[in-house]
Design a protein around this motif. Structure first.
Motif, PDB file in Angstrom:
ATOM      1  N   THR A  97       0.753  -1.211   0.133  1.00 38.59           N
ATOM      2  CA  THR A  97       0.078  -0.092   0.024  1.00 38.59           C
ATOM      3  C   THR A  97       0.951   1.243  -0.192  1.00 38.59           C
ATOM      4  O   THR A  97       0.671   2.400  -0.680  1.00 38.59           O
ATOM      5  CB  THR A  97      -1.033  -0.032   1.299  1.00 38.59           C
ATOM      6  OG1 THR A  97      -1.681  -1.207   1.057  1.00 38.59           O
ATOM      7  CG2 THR A  97      -1.723   1.448   1.388  1.00 38.59           C
ATOM      8  N   LEU A  98       2.031   1.295   0.724  1.00 33.57           N
ATOM      9  CA  LEU A  98       2.777   2.100   0.769  1.00 33.57           C
ATOM     10  C   LEU A  98       3.585   2.560  -0.615  1.00 33.57           C
ATOM     11  O   LEU A  98       4.593   3.569  -0.465  1.00 33.57           O
ATOM     12  CB  LEU A  98       3.779   1.964   1.899  1.00 33.57           C
ATOM     13  CG  LEU A  98       2.853   1.985   3.243  1.00 33.57           C
ATOM     14  CD1 LEU A  98       4.131   1.920   4.471  1.00 33.57           C
ATOM     15  CD2 LEU A  98       2.275   3.197   3.455  1.00 33.57           C
ATOM     16  N   SER A 143       2.486   3.473  -3.276  1.00 35.51           N
ATOM     17  CA  SER A 143       1.876   4.864  -3.651  1.00 35.51           C
ATOM     18  C   SER A 143       1.737   5.633  -2.526  1.00 35.51           C
ATOM     19  O   SER A 143       0.461   5.454  -1.786  1.00 35.51           O
ATOM     20  CB  SER A 143       0.582   4.540  -4.651  1.00 35.51           C
ATOM     21  OG  SER A 143       1.029   4.026  -5.889  1.00 35.51           O
ATOM     22  N   ILE A 144       2.229   6.589  -2.346  1.00 41.39           N
ATOM     23  CA  ILE A 144       2.045   7.697  -1.312  1.00 41.39           C
ATOM     24  C   ILE A 144       2.141   9.082  -1.956  1.00 41.39           C
ATOM     25  O   ILE A 144       2.920   9.374  -2.559  1.00 41.39           O
ATOM     26  CB  ILE A 144       3.257   7.563  -0.065  1.00 41.39           C
ATOM     27  CG1 ILE A 144       3.424   6.170   0.444  1.00 41.39           C
ATOM     28  CG2 ILE A 144       2.853   8.733   0.652  1.00 41.39           C
ATOM     29  CD1 ILE A 144       4.510   6.136   1.266  1.00 41.39           C
ATOM     30  N   TYR A 145       0.967   9.562  -1.646  1.00 31.49           N
ATOM     31  CA  TYR A 145       0.625  11.039  -2.363  1.00 31.49           C
ATOM     32  C   TYR A 145       1.757  12.018  -2.269  1.00 31.49           C
ATOM     33  O   TYR A 145       2.306  11.962  -1.058  1.00 31.49           O
ATOM     34  CB  TYR A 145      -0.651  11.376  -1.805  1.00 31.49           C
ATOM     35  CG  TYR A 145      -1.114  12.733  -2.455  1.00 31.49           C
ATOM     36  CD1 TYR A 145      -1.787  12.711  -3.664  1.00 31.49           C
ATOM     37  CD2 TYR A 145      -0.808  14.167  -1.952  1.00 31.49           C
ATOM     38  CE1 TYR A 145      -2.429  13.896  -4.167  1.00 31.49           C
ATOM     39  CE2 TYR A 145      -0.948  15.196  -2.654  1.00 31.49           C
ATOM     40  CZ  TYR A 145      -1.845  15.268  -3.670  1.00 31.49           C
ATOM     41  OH  TYR A 145      -2.489  16.348  -4.214  1.00 31.49           O
ATOM     42  N   THR A 179       3.718   7.903  -7.126  1.00 32.40           N
ATOM     43  CA  THR A 179       3.830   6.265  -7.449  1.00 32.40           C
ATOM     44  C   THR A 179       4.748   5.545  -8.376  1.00 32.40           C
ATOM     45  O   THR A 179       5.255   6.364  -9.196  1.00 32.40           O
ATOM     46  CB  THR A 179       2.307   6.149  -8.207  1.00 32.40           C
ATOM     47  OG1 THR A 179       2.096   4.781  -8.666  1.00 32.40           O
ATOM     48  CG2 THR A 179       2.093   7.110  -9.400  1.00 32.40           C
ATOM     49  N   VAL A 216      -5.075   6.842  -2.494  1.00 33.60           N
ATOM     50  CA  VAL A 216      -3.593   6.376  -2.119  1.00 33.60           C
ATOM     51  C   VAL A 216      -3.439   6.928  -0.736  1.00 33.60           C
ATOM     52  O   VAL A 216      -3.970   7.875  -0.410  1.00 33.60           O
ATOM     53  CB  VAL A 216      -2.538   7.214  -3.109  1.00 33.60           C
ATOM     54  CG1 VAL A 216      -2.517   6.657  -4.629  1.00 33.60           C
ATOM     55  CG2 VAL A 216      -3.020   8.685  -3.294  1.00 33.60           C
ATOM     56  N   ALA A 217      -2.218   6.510  -0.204  1.00 34.48           N
ATOM     57  CA  ALA A 217      -1.926   6.749   1.236  1.00 34.48           C
ATOM     58  C   ALA A 217      -1.317   8.071   1.185  1.00 34.48           C
ATOM     59  O   ALA A 217      -0.819   8.774   0.074  1.00 34.48           O
ATOM     60  CB  ALA A 217      -0.745   5.663   1.648  1.00 34.48           C
TER      61      ALA A 217
END
Ligand SMILES: Cc1ncc(C[n+]2csc(CCOP(=O)(O)OP(=O)(O)O)c2C)c(N)n1
Ligand code: SF4
Ligand SMILES: [Mg+2]
Lengths: 318, 406
Positions: free
Chosen positions: A62-63, A65-67, A70, B210-211
Motif C-alpha cells: 500500500t505504501l 503509492s504515497i501521495y 507512484t 492513495v495513502a
C-alpha cells in the motif's frame, strides 16, 4: 477474446534474456532492500504491461503509492484490507459497461489486477476472493506471500509456517515451536473454486513466472498467482540473500512451483534432488530457535516429514 | 407516466431506473431487499439497461460500488442496519475517494437485540463519514431524492456520495401515490454522467485512494471533504430550484410545518414526522401554538436554516429516534451545538422515542408538549425523556414473566 492485450506476447520464453527490459515498477519505492515481493511484482508487471489497473489491499505494498508519488506507469486503486477483489469487481464491471455503451474504446481496455499480501489473501479477504472466483470475474490476483502480517510488524497470519517465529507467536518454554499451526493451503482453497488459471510463482524463477502469465493470458476469468516472497526483516536474513533464499524454498520442496488449469494441477518444476529443508530453515532468524540453544529434532523432522508427504502424494519424490 | 401506488422501496427502485443508473452491486437485507429485487427483475426483463451483481457482503458491495464509481459509471446500491455497519469501513473509504455514488439506507434498529423495526442508529452511525444524508418522510420524497442525490453528488463543487434514508416498514412497505415523470424530463434534469475527476484510462493513468503520510496532508484532504459538504448546502438549493422548475415539487433542507407563528416546536426526521404533524394539529386545536421542523438534509447540517427557523421560539423538543447510549439523543446534541451561540435561543428539550419502530402515541406527544410548557414556566430542562407508555410497560412485564424474570 475480450480483455486480451494485443501488445502482450504470449509465446513462452526460454531464458532470462528474453524477459522484456521495460520496467513498469520504477525505482525509488519505500519497500525494504531485498524485498522478494517487490521483485515478484516487477516481473509480473513486465508480463502484464502498462494497460492495467492495480487494486490493492492494506499491506506493505500500500505504501508503494504515497501521495503524490507512484512508482507505476499504470493506474492504482487502494481499497482496504478485506476487499480488493470486490474493488476489482467494481472496476471490471464498470470498464465493461463503458465499453458496451461505447464510452471506452476496447483498445483502451485495462486488465484488472488485485495485489495483496498473504494476510488479505489467506485470511480477511477470503470471502471477497471467493465471491470474485464464484462470479468468474475476469481479473488477475497476485498474492505476495511473506508468510505473516508484514506491514504491522510481522505477526502470525494464516500463511505463517509451523515452527517459525512471528511477533505474535514467539517461541518460549511453553511453546517451543513458535507458530504451532500449519500454513493454510491457499492454492487448494482457490483451486476448489475451479478457476481457469492458478499458479504458484517465485521471484527466483522469473522465466517460470513469465511463462505462467503468458499462459494465463488466454483465459477469461480469474487468473491467480501466489508468490513465495522472501522478506528480509520478517524472516531475518541479509537482503543480499533474498533470491537465493527464494530459490532454496523451491529446491527443498517447501514451495512447489505448479499451476492448475481448470482444476488440473501440474508441477512446473521438480527439483532433480530435493535439498534438506534444514538448508532453507537455518538461513533465517525466524527458525533460529529450532537450532539453538538446543536442536528441536522433533520439529525439524516434522517439517521435513510434511514436505516429503506433499511430494509423495504427487508421486514426485525420487 | 403519471401516478403509481408505490411502496418506499418501489419508489426508490423507480428513482434508480429513471436516473438511468449503469451499475448496481447488491446484497439482501430486510427491509431493503424489495429495492434490489425490483431492479433485478427490470434488468432481467430488459426494462432497464444496467449491470447488476450480487456481492458476497455489504463490505464488498460498498467497495464494488465505490470502485465502479471511481472508474466512471453511475452507480447505485442499497442496504439497511446490520448491512450498513458491515460495510462501515468502506463507507468512510469511498467517501474519501470523492465518488458520486448514491445509496439508499432503509433504517432498521441495530442488534442487539436483533430486530426489524426502524430507528436511526444505523444511518446516524455514518454521519461523520462524508456521505451527504437526505432523510425522507414520504414515498414521493424517496423517488425525488434519488434524482436530486445524483445531481448533487455529481456536481463538481461537491463530489461526495449521497445516502437517501427512509424508515423500514413504515415507509419501505407502505404504498402511497407517487408521481413518476417520463424519462425525457428526468434526463433534462439529470443529464448523463460524464466523469471528469474519477476514471481509469490507460492514456491517463491515475492512482486513486492513495495513502498520505503526515497529518498536515491528511488534514488537507479531510478539510476538503468538509468544505465540499458545506458547499453542498448551496448546491442543494440550486438543485431544489431546478427540481421545482422541472417537476413542480418544492424541497428545502428543512421542512417547516405550521412553524411561522409557532411557539412550541417539535424537531423530527423521517416518516414519524407524519405522526408529529398530526400531534401539532391536535395541539393547535387545543389552542397551543405548536409547529414542527423536519430535518430533511442531515449532512451537511443545515445550521443557517435551523437557526433562522427557530429564532424567537419558546421551547423546542427534539424527538430522537435513536439513542446514543450513555448520552441521549444524537440529533439533540447536534441541535444544541447549532443553537448554543444564538442570542434568543429557545429552551431545548430531549426525547427518545420510536426505537425499533416503537409507536409514538398521541398521549406521548401530549406529554412532550406538557414538558415544553412546564420547562418554559420553570426554566428547568430535565435530562432526556425516554418515551414509553404504561400499556407498553405492562406488555413488557408480561413478556418478562414468561421469560422467568418477572
Ligand atoms: C481492517 C483492517 N485490519 C487491520 C489492518 C492493519 N493492517 C494493515 S497492513 C496489515 C498486514 C497485512 O498483511 P499482509 O496481507 O500479509 O501484507 P504484508 O503487510 O505482509 O505485505 C494489517 C494487519 C487494516 N489496515 N485493516
Ligand atoms: S517487510 Fe518484507 S514484504 Fe514488506 S516491504 Fe519489507 S521485505 Fe517487503
Ligand atoms: Mg504478509
Amino acid at each position: 477474446m475480450q480483455g486480451r492485450d494485443k501488445d502482450m506476447d504470449t509465446a513462452p520464453i526460454r531464458s532470462i534474456r528474453e524477459i522484456p527490459p521495460e520496467e513498469n515498477v520504477l525505482s525509488g519505492t519505500p519497500a525494504c532492500a531485498g524485498c522478494g515481493g517487490l521483485l515478484t511484482l516487477r516481473h509480473c508487471l513486465k508480463a502484464l504491461g502498462e494497460k492495467i489497473v492495480i487494486v490493492n489491499a492494506a499491506s506493505c505494498f500500500t505504501l508503494l503509492s504515497i501521495y503524490p508519488f507512484t512508482p507505476f506507469k499504470n493506474s492504482w486503486l487502494y481499497t482496504a484490507m478485506a476487499c480488493a477483489p470486490a474493488g476489482a469487481q467494481g472496476v471490471r464491471d464498470a470498464l465493461d459497461i463503458l465499453i458496451k455503451k461505447g464510452k471506452l474504446d476496447p483498445e483502451e481496455n485495462l486488465k484488472v489486477v488485485v495485489l495483496t499480501g498473504d494476510g488479505s489473501a489467506y485470511d480477511m479477504g477470503l470471502s471477497s476472493t471467493s465471491g470474485a472466483l464464484y462470479r468468474n470475474l475476469d481479473f488477475y490476483y497476485i498474492c505476495y506471500d511473506n508468510e505473516a502480517y508484514g506491514n504491522t510488524g510481522f505477526q502470525q497470519s494464516g500463511a505463517t509456517p509451523f515452527g517459525s517465529r512471528t511477533a505474535t507467536s514467539p517461541p518460549g518454554g511453553v511453546r517451543p515451536a513458535g507458530t504451532q499451526l500449519q500454513k493454510k493451503d491457499l492454492f487448494e482453497i482457490w483451486n476448489s473454486h475451479n478457476p481457469p488459471y492458478l499458479a504458484t510463482i517465485s521471484p527466483a524463477y522469473p522465466v517460470d513466472l513469465m511463462n505462467k502469465f503468458r499462459k494465463a493470458e488466454q483465459y477469461k476469468g480469474p487468473k491467480l498467482f501466489i508468490s513465495h516472497s522472501s522478506c528480509p526483516p520478517g524472516w531475518g536474513f541479509d537482503p543480499s540473500q533474498s533470491v537465493s533464499l527464494a530459490k532454496l524454498s523451491v529446491e527443498t520442496g517447501i514451495w512447489p512451483l505448479k499451476e492448475s488449469v481448470h482444476g488440473k494441477v501440474e508441477h512446473t518444476f521438480v527439483p532433480k534432488k530435493f535439498k534438506p529443508v534444514e538448508d532453507y530453515l537455518k538461513e533465517q532468524e525466524r527458525f533460529a530457535h529450532l537450532f539453538k540453544p538446543v536442536r528441536q529434532e522433533d520439529i525439524l523432522k516434522s517439517i521435513q516429514g510434511m514436505v516429503d508427504e506433499y511430494w509423495r502424494k504427487y508421486k514426485l519424490l525420487p | 407516466m403519471g401516478k403509481e401506488m408505490l411502496t418506499g422501496n418501489g419508489a426508490a427502485a423507480w428513482g434508480v431506473r429513471l436516473a438511468e443508473v449503469d451499475y448496481i452491486p447488491a446484497y439482501p437485507i430486510t427491509p431493503q431487499t424489495e429495492i434490489i429485487e425490483t431492479i433485478a427483475k427490470w434488468i432481467s426483463d430488459g426494462a432497464m439497461d444496467a449491470s447488476f451483481v450480487t456481492m458476497d457482503s455489504e463490505h464488498s458491495m460498498v467497495t464494488a460500488a465505490g470502485a465502479a464509481s471511481a472508474t466512471g459509471v453511475r452507480t447505485f446500491t442499497a442496504t439497511s442496519s446490520q448491512g450498513l455497519l458491515y460495510g462501515f469501513e468502506m463507507i468512510y473509504t469511498v467517501a474519501g475517494w470523492r465518488v458520486p455514488l448514491v445509496m439508499v439506507n432503509v433504517s432498521r434498529g441495530l442488534s442487539s437485540p436483533i430486530t426489524l423495526g426502524p430507528d436511526h442508529n444505523d444511518i446516524l452511525a455514518i454521519r461523520d463519514s462524508g456521505f451527504l444524508q437526505i432523510h425522507c418522510e414520504t414515498c414521493q420524497e424517496v423517488f425525488d431524492s434519488i434524482l436530486m442525490a445524483y445531481k448533487l453528488a455529481e456536481d463538481e463543487r461537491v463530489l461526495l456520495p449521497v445516502i437517501v434514508n427512509m424508515d423500514g416498514f413504515y415507509l419501505s412497505f407502505t404504498r402511497e401515490p407517487v408521481e413518476i415523470p417520463d424519462v425525457e424530463t428526468v434526463r433534462s434534469f439529470l443529464p448523463e454522467y460524464q466523469p471528469e475527476h474519477a476514471f481509469f484510462k490507460p492514456a491517463q493513468p491515475m492512482a486513486q485512494g492513495v495513502a498520505v503520510l503526515g497529518g498536515e496532508f491528511y488534514s488537507y484532504f479531510k478539510y476538503q471533504m468538509h468544505l465540499a459538504s458545506k458547499n453542498a448546502l448551496e448546491v442543494y438549493k440550486e438543485v431544489c430550484g431546478d427540481f421545482e422548475q422541472k417537476f413542480g415539487r418544492k424541497y428545502r433542507a428543512i421542512e417547516e410545518y405550521m412553524l411561522e407563528d409557532a411557539e412550541y416546536v417539535l424537531v423530527m426526521t423521517n416518516s414519524f414526522s407524519t405522526l408529529g404533524k398530526a400531534a401539532v394539529k391536535r395541539a393547535r386545536e387545543k389552542g397551543l401554538k405548536a409547529g414542527l421542523l423536519r430535518l430533511r438534509v442531515l449532512r451537511p447540517f443545515p445550521d443557517p436554516d435551523i437557526k433562522n427557523a427557530l429564532k424567537g421560539k419558546r421551547a423546542v423538543a427534539v424527538i430522537d429516534q435513536n439513542i446514543s447510549v450513555g448520552k441521549g439523543g444524537i440529533i439533540y446534541s447536534e441541535m444544541a451545538g447549532c443553537l448554543y451561540n444564538e442570542i434568543n435561543r429557545p429552551l431545548l428539550l430531549s426525547f427518545i422515542g420510536g426505537l425499533g419502530g416503537k409507536n409514538i402515541s398521541p398521549e406521548e406527544f401530549e406529554f412532550i408538549f406538557d414538558k415544553m410548557t412546564t420547562a418554559e414556566d420553570t426554566g428547568i430542562v430535565e435530562t432526556p425523556h425516554l418515551l414509553y407508555t404504561e400499556n407498553e410497560w405492562k406488555e413488557m412485564a408480561g413478556l418478562k414473566e414468561i421469560a422467568g424474570k418477572g
